[in-house]
Each structure stands twice: as structure tokens, then as C-alpha cells.
Design a protein around this motif. Structure first.
Motif, PDB file in Angstrom:
ATOM      1  N   THR A 190       3.815  -0.394 -14.972  1.00  0.00           N
ATOM      2  CA  THR A 190       2.809   0.241 -15.875  1.00  0.00           C
ATOM      3  C   THR A 190       2.057   0.917 -15.206  1.00  0.00           C
ATOM      4  N   LEU A 191       1.540   0.711 -14.023  1.00  0.00           N
ATOM      5  CA  LEU A 191       0.672   1.582 -13.004  1.00  0.00           C
ATOM      6  C   LEU A 191       1.118   3.007 -12.911  1.00  0.00           C
ATOM      7  N   ILE A 192       2.702   3.162 -12.703  1.00  0.00           N
ATOM      8  CA  ILE A 192       3.507   4.305 -12.368  1.00  0.00           C
ATOM      9  C   ILE A 192       3.548   4.828 -13.651  1.00  0.00           C
ATOM     10  N   ASP A 193       3.941   4.425 -14.719  1.00  0.00           N
ATOM     11  CA  ASP A 193       4.149   5.062 -16.065  1.00  0.00           C
ATOM     12  C   ASP A 193       2.838   5.774 -16.489  1.00  0.00           C
ATOM     13  N   LYS A 194       1.785   5.117 -16.704  1.00  0.00           N
ATOM     14  CA  LYS A 194       0.479   5.507 -17.184  1.00  0.00           C
ATOM     15  C   LYS A 194      -0.143   6.607 -16.378  1.00  0.00           C
ATOM     16  N   MET A 195       0.160   6.374 -15.054  1.00  0.00           N
ATOM     17  CA  MET A 195      -0.547   7.483 -14.218  1.00  0.00           C
ATOM     18  C   MET A 195       0.264   8.606 -13.708  1.00  0.00           C
ATOM     19  N   GLY A 196       1.575   8.655 -14.344  1.00  0.00           N
ATOM     20  CA  GLY A 196       2.475   9.802 -14.111  1.00  0.00           C
ATOM     21  C   GLY A 196       2.952   9.833 -12.541  1.00  0.00           C
ATOM     22  N   LEU A 197       3.164   8.737 -11.976  1.00  0.00           N
ATOM     23  CA  LEU A 197       3.548   8.687 -10.757  1.00  0.00           C
ATOM     24  C   LEU A 197       4.898   8.263 -10.537  1.00  0.00           C
ATOM     25  N   ALA A 198       5.837   8.676 -11.269  1.00  0.00           N
ATOM     26  CA  ALA A 198       7.354   8.354 -11.183  1.00  0.00           C
ATOM     27  C   ALA A 198       7.840   8.910 -10.221  1.00  0.00           C
ATOM     28  N   ASP A 199       7.655  10.120  -9.746  1.00  0.00           N
ATOM     29  CA  ASP A 199       8.308  10.729  -8.470  1.00  0.00           C
ATOM     30  C   ASP A 199       7.829  10.510  -7.294  1.00  0.00           C
ATOM     31  N   VAL A 200       6.817   9.589  -6.954  1.00  0.00           N
ATOM     32  CA  VAL A 200       6.283   9.225  -5.908  1.00  0.00           C
ATOM     33  C   VAL A 200       7.062   7.946  -5.071  1.00  0.00           C
ATOM     34  N   PRO A 201       7.501   7.940  -3.843  1.00  0.00           N
ATOM     35  CA  PRO A 201       8.175   7.009  -3.099  1.00  0.00           C
ATOM     36  C   PRO A 201       7.169   5.780  -3.202  1.00  0.00           C
ATOM     37  N   THR A 202       8.010   4.502  -3.242  1.00  0.00           N
ATOM     38  CA  THR A 202       7.172   3.274  -3.059  1.00  0.00           C
ATOM     39  C   THR A 202       7.502   2.425  -2.255  1.00  0.00           C
ATOM     40  N   TYR A 203       6.654   1.574  -1.603  1.00  0.00           N
ATOM     41  CA  TYR A 203       6.796   0.589  -0.657  1.00  0.00           C
ATOM     42  C   TYR A 203       6.128  -0.566  -1.127  1.00  0.00           C
ATOM     43  N   ALA A 204       6.649  -1.610  -0.523  1.00  0.00           N
ATOM     44  CA  ALA A 204       5.952  -3.109  -0.907  1.00  0.00           C
ATOM     45  C   ALA A 204       6.022  -4.061   0.010  1.00  0.00           C
ATOM     46  N   PHE A 205       5.230  -4.681   0.568  1.00  0.00           N
ATOM     47  CA  PHE A 205       4.860  -5.931   1.501  1.00  0.00           C
ATOM     48  C   PHE A 205       4.611  -7.044   0.903  1.00  0.00           C
ATOM     49  N   GLY A 206       5.426  -8.221   1.122  1.00  0.00           N
ATOM     50  CA  GLY A 206       5.331  -9.704   0.339  1.00  0.00           C
ATOM     51  C   GLY A 206       5.954 -10.575   1.038  1.00  0.00           C
ATOM     52  N   ASP A 207       5.585 -11.745   0.776  1.00  0.00           N
ATOM     53  CA  ASP A 207       6.020 -12.884   1.527  1.00  0.00           C
ATOM     54  C   ASP A 207       6.581 -14.049   0.464  1.00  0.00           C
ATOM     55  N   GLY A 208       6.223 -14.216  -0.598  1.00  0.00           N
ATOM     56  CA  GLY A 208       6.214 -15.412  -1.531  1.00  0.00           C
ATOM     57  C   GLY A 208       6.826 -15.189  -2.752  1.00  0.00           C
ATOM     58  N   VAL A 209       7.115 -16.297  -3.491  1.00  0.00           N
ATOM     59  CA  VAL A 209       8.107 -16.187  -4.661  1.00  0.00           C
ATOM     60  C   VAL A 209       7.610 -15.083  -5.759  1.00  0.00           C
ATOM     61  N   ASN A 210       6.323 -15.054  -5.844  1.00  0.00           N
ATOM     62  CA  ASN A 210       5.836 -13.826  -7.009  1.00  0.00           C
ATOM     63  C   ASN A 210       5.799 -12.528  -6.413  1.00  0.00           C
ATOM     64  N   ASP A 211       6.373 -12.395  -5.276  1.00  0.00           N
ATOM     65  CA  ASP A 211       6.643 -11.087  -4.814  1.00  0.00           C
ATOM     66  C   ASP A 211       8.017 -10.537  -4.847  1.00  0.00           C
ATOM     67  N   ILE A 212       9.026 -11.432  -5.495  1.00  0.00           N
ATOM     68  CA  ILE A 212      10.301 -11.173  -5.707  1.00  0.00           C
ATOM     69  C   ILE A 212      10.372 -10.019  -6.721  1.00  0.00           C
ATOM     70  N   PRO A 213       9.739 -10.193  -7.774  1.00  0.00           N
ATOM     71  CA  PRO A 213       9.747  -8.865  -8.912  1.00  0.00           C
ATOM     72  C   PRO A 213       9.435  -7.727  -8.284  1.00  0.00           C
ATOM     73  N   MET A 214       8.303  -7.915  -7.213  1.00  0.00           N
ATOM     74  CA  MET A 214       7.668  -6.529  -6.632  1.00  0.00           C
ATOM     75  C   MET A 214       8.680  -5.613  -5.630  1.00  0.00           C
ATOM     76  N   LEU A 215       9.411  -6.724  -4.985  1.00  0.00           N
ATOM     77  CA  LEU A 215      10.529  -6.065  -4.009  1.00  0.00           C
ATOM     78  C   LEU A 215      11.517  -5.711  -4.780  1.00  0.00           C
ATOM     79  N   ASN A 216      11.877  -6.215  -5.844  1.00  0.00           N
ATOM     80  CA  ASN A 216      12.869  -5.681  -6.890  1.00  0.00           C
ATOM     81  C   ASN A 216      12.768  -4.431  -7.375  1.00  0.00           C
ATOM     82  N   THR A 217      11.478  -4.037  -7.300  1.00  0.00           N
ATOM     83  CA  THR A 217      10.939  -2.749  -8.235  1.00  0.00           C
ATOM     84  C   THR A 217      10.932  -1.493  -7.143  1.00  0.00           C
ATOM     85  N   VAL A 218      10.340  -1.739  -5.974  1.00  0.00           N
ATOM     86  CA  VAL A 218      10.166  -0.493  -5.147  1.00  0.00           C
ATOM     87  C   VAL A 218      11.095  -0.010  -4.244  1.00  0.00           C
ATOM     88  N   ASP A 219      11.108   1.397  -3.807  1.00  0.00           N
ATOM     89  CA  ASP A 219      12.167   1.848  -3.194  1.00  0.00           C
ATOM     90  C   ASP A 219      12.517   1.366  -2.016  1.00  0.00           C
TER      91      ASP A 219
END
Length: 258
Positions: A190-219
Motif C-alpha cells: 500500500t505504501l509503495i503503490d500510493k507513494m509511487g515507489l514501485a521502482d525503488v529496491p526494497t530491503y527488510a529485517f525481521g525475526d518473527g512470524v508476523n515478519d514472514i509476509p514482509m520478507l516474502n514481499t521485498v527484494d
């Protein structure tokens, strides 16, 4: 503004230390990202109203909070997903009949339906002050995430309300509860789409179960050394533990720190 990268940080077990604070070197590293035209973003199950000092220390005003229930870009809200009061009322009845409790969260505030030993155990576990008791908070305020304080009664909530809500158990004492379809993945997209950031490389740091969707999303998904196996299985890179310089190591591995 044009960004060189977007970096998403979970808080508990990731950006924060075991005392729910930011170490000085982590604060310095996050602040330095902006000098390189990199946008740091907090992606957390927490709310800014719960731990405002952490957001201030990090100097971060773009965040996906409450597991995607609230999204803010440069200090301006761009999404809020409120849970229906009728649903909350039904769940509250269940908590009260089984010795559990219900915590109410929105972008700026949080309350608890009652204070008992189970509630104290939850907030002691995450090193956060006990919420103010206000049973009927949901009747006059938006609630973007519920915390179901329970140890043994998960199915009493997940079965009846699984079509309306998503549940994450992130501690031994509570279930993070948000609208169906919300997640850190939803928040990031939602953030990327609304702010027009689709071409920017993405990174994410996580450790827990609710981070799995995030890690499945970023580059470039990065798992903390203290993370659960399911998180590490999805990582491009496994960094050190949050208590052993994992944030710094991970940022340097990808050339995001000098």
C-alpha cells in the motif's frame, strides 16, 4: 523525492534490544541512511502511541504499524483499517468469560479492557508499561488492532472470527489481531503503490512470524540471527542476532552503510 532504497525494520527482536530500546550504534546507523537517500521505514505490530520514544530516537516518520492496520508516510496517515465495534463487542464477551483480556490499539493510543496477572505478564514480556483500563474504549474510538491476551484459548477466537480477522501469536501471552487481508506485506504494498515507489529496491529485517509476509514481499529479505526458522528459510541473508550487531552487519552486507 527519489530514494536509492527502502529499508523496512521490524522492532521487537530486530531494531530494538531486549529492553525495548535502541542501542546507540543502531540509532546512528538508521539516521545515516537518510544521508544516502535511503528511506528507513518501521514495520511493526506496535503503534507509535505505545512507544513514541523509539520512533523519535530512530528519527523515522514513515511506518507500517499494527501489522498493516495503520500506514503513515512522512508523518501523514495514508491508511487506517478499523475493526467493527460489533466484532469487538463479541470478542470482549469471550475474553470476559474465560479470564482473558482485550487490548485496543489505534495509531495514537491504546487501552485494555481489564488488568489482571495475564495482562501484566504480557506487558512485562515486551517491556512496556501497562495500558490504562478503559473497557468501552472501542465504542468511541477507532480500533485498528486488538491484542487478545490469552494463553490457552486461541481457538475460541480464531475459529469464530477467522473469516473477518487475521491472528498472529507473537508472544506466549497474546494474539495480534487485525482485519482479514492486512499484514506487513499489505502495508508495504500500500505504501509503495500510493507513494509511487514501485521502482525503488526494497530491503527488510525481521525475526518473527508476523515478519514472514514482509520478507516474502521485498527484494532483499534479511533474517535476524535470533529469528525463527520460518523467517530464516525465507531470507536472502541471515545476519547476526539483534544483541550482536545484526542490524549493522546486515546493512553493511548490502552496501547500505559506508
Amino acid at each position: 523525492m527519489t530514494y536509492r532504497a527502502l529499508v523496512f525494520f521490524d522492532l521487537d527482536g530486530t531494531l530494538m534490544n531486549p529492553q525495548s530500546q535502541l542501542d546507540a550504534d543502531v540509532r546512528a546507523a538508521v539516521h545515516s541512511l537518510r544521508d544516502q537517500d535511503i528511506l528507513p521505514v518501521i514495520a511493526t505490530g506496535r503503534s507509535r502511541g505505545e512507544i513514541p520514544e523509539i520512533f523519535e530516537q530512530a528519527g523515522i516518520d514513515t511506518y507500517v504499524a499494527l501489522n498493516g492496520g495503520v500506514i503513515v508516510y512522512n508523518g501523514q496517515p495514508i491508511y487506517e483499517g478499523a475493526i467493527a465495534p460489533a466484532t469487538i463487542e463479541k470478542m470482549l464477551t469471550v475474553t470476559e468469560s474465560h479470564g482473558d483480556a482485550l487490548a485496543y490499539y489505534n495509531g495514537t493510543d491504546f487501552r485494555i479492557s481489564r488488568l489482571n496477572d495475564l495482562v501484566k505478564a504480557q506487558y512485562d514480556f515486551v517491556s512496556t508499561p501497562y495500558p490504562q483500563v478503559e473497557r468501552d474504549f472501542y465504542q468511541t474510538n477507532p480500533v485498528d488492532m486488538l491484542l487478545v491476551i490469552t494463553v490457552d484459548n486461541d481457538k475460541r477466537y480464531t475459529y469464530p472470527y477467522g473469516d473477518e480477522l487475521t491472528f498472529y501469536r507473537n508472544t506466549p501471552y497474546a494474539l495480534d489481531t487485525i482485519l482479514k487481508g492486512e499484514s506487513k506485506q499489505f502495508g508495504i504494498r500500500t505504501l509503495i503503490d500510493k507513494m509511487g515507489l514501485a521502482d525503488v529496491p526494497t530491503y527488510a529485517f525481521g525475526d518473527g512470524v508476523n515478519d514472514i509476509p514482509m520478507l516474502n514481499t521485498v527484494d532483499h529479505p534479511i533474517a535476524m540471527g535470533n529469528g525463527i526458522t520460518a523467517v530464516k528459510d525465507r531470507a536472502e541473508y541471515i545476519t547476526a542476532k539483534n544483541t550482536e550487531g545484526g542490524i549493522i552487519q546486515g546493512l553493511r552486507h548490502f552496501g547500505l552503510l559506508p
